[in-house]
Design a protein around this motif. Sequence first.
Motif, short mmCIF file in Angstrom:
data_model
loop_
_atom_site.label_atom_id
_atom_site.label_comp_id
_atom_site.label_asym_id
_atom_site.label_seq_id
_atom_site.Cartn_x
_atom_site.Cartn_y
_atom_site.Cartn_z
N UNK A 53 0.82 -1.20 0.00
CA UNK A 53 0.00 0.00 0.00
C UNK A 53 0.86 1.26 0.00
N UNK A 54 1.92 1.27 -0.83
CA UNK A 54 2.82 2.41 -0.96
C UNK A 54 3.01 2.72 -2.43
N UNK A 55 3.48 3.92 -2.71
CA UNK A 55 3.82 4.25 -4.08
C UNK A 55 4.94 5.27 -4.10
N UNK A 56 5.60 5.40 -5.25
CA UNK A 56 6.61 6.43 -5.44
C UNK A 56 6.69 6.76 -6.92
N UNK A 57 7.11 7.97 -7.20
CA UNK A 57 7.38 8.41 -8.58
C UNK A 57 8.88 8.29 -8.75
N UNK A 58 9.32 7.41 -9.65
CA UNK A 58 10.72 7.03 -9.70
C UNK A 58 11.36 7.26 -11.06
#
Length: 92
Positions: A53-58
């Motif tokens: 349940x996490x996200x990142x813009x990578x």
Amino acid sequence: GLFMEDRFYLYDEKEDTKTRFVSFVGENQRFDLAIVTSERFYGKLLVLDMQGNCFAILGPDDLAEEGYLEHAFRLQEAEAEELRSFLEEFIM
């Protein structure tokens, strides 16, 4: 409705995106990812960890930054290295 007039939008745009769903098991953890390619993030990818349940813009700079994946995805170093190794295959 009553609230619609009071809402102040900074933006409201639609875009067709490409999403890759991938699940893999490393030595330490299983990853279930949705990887979204969009014009919005200047070439970076939106990576969602559906189990965590996490996200990142990578982008490449984020993968290279020490501790970034550990913090963004709440991972230990070994798990983050597995994720980094996978993501490096297509984040150039």
